[in-house]
Design a protein around this motif. Structure first.
Motif, PDB file in Angstrom:
ATOM      1  N   THR A   1       0.843  -1.195   0.000  1.00 17.60           N
ATOM      2  CA  THR A   1       0.000   0.000   0.000  1.00 17.60           C
ATOM      3  C   THR A   1       0.881   1.248   0.000  1.00 17.60           C
ATOM      4  O   THR A   1       2.091   1.177   0.260  1.00 17.60           O
ATOM      5  CB  THR A   1      -0.909   0.030   1.231  1.00 17.60           C
ATOM      6  OG1 THR A   1      -0.093   0.181   2.411  1.00 17.60           O
ATOM      7  CG2 THR A   1      -1.735  -1.245   1.340  1.00 17.60           C
ATOM      8  N   LEU A   2       0.275   2.388  -0.271  1.00 14.20           N
ATOM      9  CA  LEU A   2       1.014   3.644  -0.247  1.00 14.20           C
ATOM     10  C   LEU A   2       1.628   3.883   1.125  1.00 14.20           C
ATOM     11  O   LEU A   2       2.790   4.293   1.236  1.00 14.20           O
ATOM     12  CB  LEU A   2       0.084   4.809  -0.617  1.00 14.20           C
ATOM     13  CG  LEU A   2       0.682   6.219  -0.477  1.00 14.20           C
ATOM     14  CD1 LEU A   2       1.914   6.381  -1.353  1.00 14.20           C
ATOM     15  CD2 LEU A   2      -0.373   7.272  -0.810  1.00 14.20           C
TER      16      LEU A   2
ATOM     17  N   LYS B   1       4.699   1.783   1.555  1.00 13.77           N
ATOM     18  CA  LYS B   1       5.827   2.303   0.784  1.00 13.77           C
ATOM     19  C   LYS B   1       6.475   3.487   1.486  1.00 13.77           C
ATOM     20  O   LYS B   1       7.700   3.564   1.616  1.00 13.77           O
ATOM     21  CB  LYS B   1       5.354   2.711  -0.612  1.00 13.77           C
ATOM     22  CG  LYS B   1       4.897   1.558  -1.484  1.00 13.77           C
ATOM     23  CD  LYS B   1       4.257   2.072  -2.768  1.00 13.77           C
ATOM     24  CE  LYS B   1       3.697   0.930  -3.597  1.00 13.77           C
ATOM     25  NZ  LYS B   1       2.986   1.399  -4.814  1.00 13.77           N
ATOM     26  N   LEU B   2       5.637   4.405   1.957  1.00 10.61           N
ATOM     27  CA  LEU B   2       6.161   5.584   2.639  1.00 10.61           C
ATOM     28  C   LEU B   2       6.848   5.202   3.950  1.00 10.61           C
ATOM     29  O   LEU B   2       7.900   5.758   4.299  1.00 10.61           O
ATOM     30  CB  LEU B   2       5.042   6.589   2.889  1.00 10.61           C
ATOM     31  CG  LEU B   2       4.394   7.197   1.635  1.00 10.61           C
ATOM     32  CD1 LEU B   2       3.247   8.122   2.030  1.00 10.61           C
ATOM     33  CD2 LEU B   2       5.413   7.938   0.790  1.00 10.61           C
TER      34      LEU B   2
ATOM     35  N   GLY C   1       9.115  -0.428  -0.948  1.00  8.81           N
ATOM     36  CA  GLY C   1       8.988   0.919  -1.515  1.00  8.81           C
ATOM     37  C   GLY C   1      10.042   1.280  -2.528  1.00  8.81           C
ATOM     38  O   GLY C   1      10.093   2.416  -2.988  1.00  8.81           O
TER      39      GLY C   1
ATOM     40  N   LEU D   1       3.660  10.991  -6.235  1.00 10.52           N
ATOM     41  CA  LEU D   1       4.321  10.370  -5.087  1.00 10.52           C
ATOM     42  C   LEU D   1       5.690  10.977  -4.799  1.00 10.52           C
ATOM     43  O   LEU D   1       6.239  10.770  -3.706  1.00 10.52           O
ATOM     44  CB  LEU D   1       4.484   8.864  -5.305  1.00 10.52           C
ATOM     45  CG  LEU D   1       3.227   8.006  -5.229  1.00 10.52           C
ATOM     46  CD1 LEU D   1       3.604   6.535  -5.232  1.00 10.52           C
ATOM     47  CD2 LEU D   1       2.418   8.328  -3.983  1.00 10.52           C
TER      48      LEU D   1
ATOM     49  N   TYR E   1       7.521  11.030  -1.158  1.00 12.11           N
ATOM     50  CA  TYR E   1       8.774  10.305  -0.924  1.00 12.11           C
ATOM     51  C   TYR E   1       9.848  11.228  -0.356  1.00 12.11           C
ATOM     52  O   TYR E   1      10.548  10.878   0.598  1.00 12.11           O
ATOM     53  CB  TYR E   1       9.256   9.663  -2.228  1.00 12.11           C
ATOM     54  CG  TYR E   1       8.940   8.190  -2.337  1.00 12.11           C
ATOM     55  CD1 TYR E   1       7.651   7.725  -2.100  1.00 12.11           C
ATOM     56  CD2 TYR E   1       9.915   7.263  -2.668  1.00 12.11           C
ATOM     57  CE1 TYR E   1       7.358   6.368  -2.190  1.00 12.11           C
ATOM     58  CE2 TYR E   1       9.634   5.910  -2.762  1.00 12.11           C
ATOM     59  CZ  TYR E   1       8.357   5.464  -2.515  1.00 12.11           C
ATOM     60  OH  TYR E   1       8.070   4.120  -2.597  1.00 12.11           O
TER      61      TYR E   1
ATOM     62  N   ASP F   1       2.774   0.697  -9.577  1.00 15.41           N
ATOM     63  CA  ASP F   1       3.468   0.516  -8.311  1.00 15.41           C
ATOM     64  C   ASP F   1       4.929   0.857  -8.513  1.00 15.41           C
ATOM     65  O   ASP F   1       5.428   0.923  -9.623  1.00 15.41           O
ATOM     66  CB  ASP F   1       3.328  -0.928  -7.810  1.00 15.41           C
ATOM     67  CG  ASP F   1       3.926  -1.922  -8.784  1.00 15.41           C
ATOM     68  OD1 ASP F   1       4.989  -2.471  -8.492  1.00 15.41           O
ATOM     69  OD2 ASP F   1       3.321  -2.133  -9.863  1.00 15.41           O
TER      70      ASP F   1
END
Length: 235
Positions: free
Chosen positions: A4-5, A8-9, A64, A86, A90, A225
């Motif tokens: 999921t976002l 990743k973060l 990520g 994103l 990031y 992704d």
């Protein structure tokens, strides 16, 4: 399962924080043990960074992408492998992770958590060195065989500690985090903006050299992704 976002973060935050902890913490430890031998301290700092960076890329890459570096994220976005929406997120979590990594390290070594670096790192030679270091880093990331990216990136950074006059920060987030530590790895805040500019410029040069050598061209649409650094789509 696609991360999921948030995952990743979180991976970028944790990875960058731990990378700064490795760099700063090993510098503090090495300086204390080397008893004034700067060469030995730098060697110890380098070896710890090589090992730590390799492990962090392997651990967080599948989540990520294991960028830990705004310059890398920028190039991945320009290539079309990460959505522009994103990039800002990031960069924010990478900078936040870098600062938190410095503060965590200070707490572990029982020194004042909040401090500013006083070591001046400035001048055309150091800026050129940072540009060269970052250009080389991007070339390694983009051209290394997919299964060997982590090892080759770690080995390159270890070599660049010694062949560049700046000891190869090669990472705007690292420069940002290291200004919060008045230790062996520190950099005075006033020196940071020029380092960051040189690093971004170097990253773009590295990407252009990759293309000149027959590398990929940016895709027309962002991938759904973010590929990890050791995934064929990211190499």
């Amino acid at each position: 399962m696609t991360p999921t976002l948030l995952q990743k973060l979180l991976s970028e935050f944790l990875g960058t924080a731990l990378l700064l902890a490795v760099v700063i913490g090993s510098g503090i430890m090495a300086e204390g043990l080397a008893q004034g031998n700067v060469a030995l301290a730098l060697l110890c700092n380098t070896l710890a960074t090589v090992g730590g960076l390799y492990i962090l890329i392997e651990v967080f890459g599948p989540v990520g992408g294991a960028h830990f570096n705004p310059a890398v994220s920028l190039v991945m976005t320009l290539r079309g492998y990460m959505p522009w929406s994103l990039l800002g997120l990031y960069v924010v979590v990478q900078l936040a992770g870098a600062a938190c990594g410095a503060w965590l390290t200070h707490a572990m070594f029982d020194v004042p958590v909040w401090q500013w670096a006083t070591k001046v790192r400035s001048g055309p030679a150091l800026w050129l060195a940072e540009g060269v270091a970052t250009a080389g880093l991007l070339l390694v990331i983009l051209r290394a065989p997919a299964a060997r990216v982590a090892a080759m990136v770690a080995a390159y950074i270890g070599a660049a500690y010694f062949f560049t006059a700046s000891t190869s920060f090669a990472n705007p987030a690292a420069a940002f985090g290291r200004m919060f530590s008045d230790s062996f790895a520190g950099i005075q805040p006033a020196s940071v903006p020029a380092f960051m500019l040189a690093q971004v410029a170097g990253a773009l040069v590295g990407w252009l050299l990759h293309r000149a050598l027959g590398g990929d061209r940016p895709v027309t649409q962002s991938a759904p992704d973010i590929p990890p650094a050791n995934h064929p789509r990211a190499a």
